[in-house]
Design a protein around this motif. Sequence first.
Motif, PDB file in Angstrom:
ATOM      1  N   PHE A 255     -52.133  60.933 -14.787  1.00  0.00           N
ATOM      2  CA  PHE A 255     -51.920  60.133 -13.591  1.00  0.00           C
ATOM      3  C   PHE A 255     -51.666  58.679 -13.950  1.00  0.00           C
ATOM      4  O   PHE A 255     -52.308  58.127 -14.855  1.00  0.00           O
ATOM      5  N   VAL A 256     -50.741  58.061 -13.206  1.00  0.00           N
ATOM      6  CA  VAL A 256     -50.450  56.641 -13.396  1.00  0.00           C
ATOM      7  C   VAL A 256     -50.787  55.843 -12.133  1.00  0.00           C
ATOM      8  O   VAL A 256     -51.554  54.879 -12.184  1.00  0.00           O
ATOM      9  N   ALA A 257     -50.213  56.261 -11.005  1.00  0.00           N
ATOM     10  CA  ALA A 257     -50.408  55.493  -9.766  1.00  0.00           C
ATOM     11  C   ALA A 257     -50.092  56.383  -8.578  1.00  0.00           C
ATOM     12  O   ALA A 257     -49.358  57.362  -8.698  1.00  0.00           O
ATOM     13  N   ALA A 258     -50.645  56.031  -7.407  1.00  0.00           N
ATOM     14  CA  ALA A 258     -50.375  56.768  -6.182  1.00  0.00           C
ATOM     15  C   ALA A 258     -50.358  55.802  -5.001  1.00  0.00           C
ATOM     16  O   ALA A 258     -50.952  54.714  -5.059  1.00  0.00           O
TER      17      ALA A 258
ATOM     18  N   THR B 146     -53.139  51.938  -2.354  1.00  0.00           N
ATOM     19  CA  THR B 146     -52.661  52.372  -3.665  1.00  0.00           C
ATOM     20  C   THR B 146     -53.844  52.671  -4.591  1.00  0.00           C
ATOM     21  O   THR B 146     -54.978  52.241  -4.332  1.00  0.00           O
ATOM     22  N   ASN B 147     -53.542  53.394  -5.648  1.00  0.00           N
ATOM     23  CA  ASN B 147     -54.547  53.754  -6.635  1.00  0.00           C
ATOM     24  C   ASN B 147     -53.877  53.740  -8.000  1.00  0.00           C
ATOM     25  O   ASN B 147     -52.719  54.149  -8.118  1.00  0.00           O
ATOM     26  N   TYR B 148     -54.606  53.263  -9.022  1.00  0.00           N
ATOM     27  CA  TYR B 148     -54.017  53.145 -10.361  1.00  0.00           C
ATOM     28  C   TYR B 148     -54.970  53.691 -11.415  1.00  0.00           C
ATOM     29  O   TYR B 148     -56.197  53.605 -11.288  1.00  0.00           O
ATOM     30  N   ALA B 149     -54.373  54.213 -12.474  1.00  0.00           N
ATOM     31  CA  ALA B 149     -55.154  54.541 -13.661  1.00  0.00           C
ATOM     32  C   ALA B 149     -55.635  53.241 -14.292  1.00  0.00           C
ATOM     33  O   ALA B 149     -54.941  52.216 -14.231  1.00  0.00           O
ATOM     34  N   ASP B 150     -56.801  53.284 -14.895  1.00  0.00           N
ATOM     35  CA  ASP B 150     -57.356  52.071 -15.509  1.00  0.00           C
ATOM     36  C   ASP B 150     -56.419  51.496 -16.575  1.00  0.00           C
ATOM     37  O   ASP B 150     -56.345  50.285 -16.762  1.00  0.00           O
TER      38      ASP B 150
ATOM     39  N   VAL C  68     -53.302  51.152 -16.610  1.00  0.00           N
ATOM     40  CA  VAL C  68     -52.138  50.408 -16.121  1.00  0.00           C
ATOM     41  C   VAL C  68     -52.503  49.376 -15.062  1.00  0.00           C
ATOM     42  O   VAL C  68     -51.641  48.595 -14.644  1.00  0.00           O
ATOM     43  N   LYS C  69     -53.756  49.365 -14.641  1.00  0.00           N
ATOM     44  CA  LYS C  69     -54.184  48.456 -13.586  1.00  0.00           C
ATOM     45  C   LYS C  69     -53.928  47.005 -13.991  1.00  0.00           C
ATOM     46  O   LYS C  69     -54.263  46.593 -15.099  1.00  0.00           O
ATOM     47  N   GLY C  70     -53.314  46.253 -13.094  1.00  0.00           N
ATOM     48  CA  GLY C  70     -52.990  44.867 -13.369  1.00  0.00           C
ATOM     49  C   GLY C  70     -51.632  44.664 -14.010  1.00  0.00           C
ATOM     50  O   GLY C  70     -51.144  43.535 -14.091  1.00  0.00           O
ATOM     51  N   ARG C  71     -51.028  45.759 -14.483  1.00  0.00           N
ATOM     52  CA  ARG C  71     -49.707  45.651 -15.127  1.00  0.00           C
ATOM     53  C   ARG C  71     -48.623  46.381 -14.330  1.00  0.00           C
ATOM     54  O   ARG C  71     -47.470  45.953 -14.318  1.00  0.00           O
ATOM     55  N   PHE C  72     -48.987  47.496 -13.691  1.00  0.00           N
ATOM     56  CA  PHE C  72     -48.033  48.301 -12.935  1.00  0.00           C
ATOM     57  C   PHE C  72     -48.296  48.133 -11.443  1.00  0.00           C
ATOM     58  O   PHE C  72     -49.446  47.959 -11.011  1.00  0.00           O
ATOM     59  N   THR C  73     -47.221  48.236 -10.655  1.00  0.00           N
ATOM     60  CA  THR C  73     -47.337  48.186  -9.204  1.00  0.00           C
ATOM     61  C   THR C  73     -46.491  49.283  -8.578  1.00  0.00           C
ATOM     62  O   THR C  73     -45.290  49.384  -8.866  1.00  0.00           O
ATOM     63  N   ILE C  74     -47.126  50.100  -7.748  1.00  0.00           N
ATOM     64  CA  ILE C  74     -46.406  51.142  -7.029  1.00  0.00           C
ATOM     65  C   ILE C  74     -46.106  50.630  -5.622  1.00  0.00           C
ATOM     66  O   ILE C  74     -46.930  49.943  -5.003  1.00  0.00           O
TER      67      ILE C  74
END
Length: 124
Positions: A47-50, A58-62, A64-70
């Motif tokens: 999982f990466v993001a939802a 939204t929800n992020y894997a730890d 990628v948190k702070g670096r990726f945006t869905i």
Amino acid sequence: QVQLVESGGGLVQAGGSLRLSCEASGRTFSRYSMGWFRQAPRKEREFVAAITRSGSLTNYADSVKGRFTISRDNAKNAVYLQMNSLKPEDTAVYFCAADPDYGLETSESRYDYWGQGTQVTVSS
């Protein structure tokens, strides 16, 4: 039924950015929460993001948190993954997926429809 097509992958240097897009067919896109997953060589898909149907949560894997945006645009039947500060360990095939339920699920078994994936390679 929903058909998903990802795009935007490529080769980028560490520290760089990429924006992935996932376009959906059909007029029911807004009824699905959406997720991004990735699979690196010799590893299981993770999982990466939802994002929820409306895009409000939204929800992020730890990792990628702070670096990726869905994000999503229901008028365009599209979901996006903005990836910044990329690292070599982000190298993987990235998949988008559609979940007919509330959303923010991290388990791939909750997603009914999948795209074919787009390759992201981050060089050091």
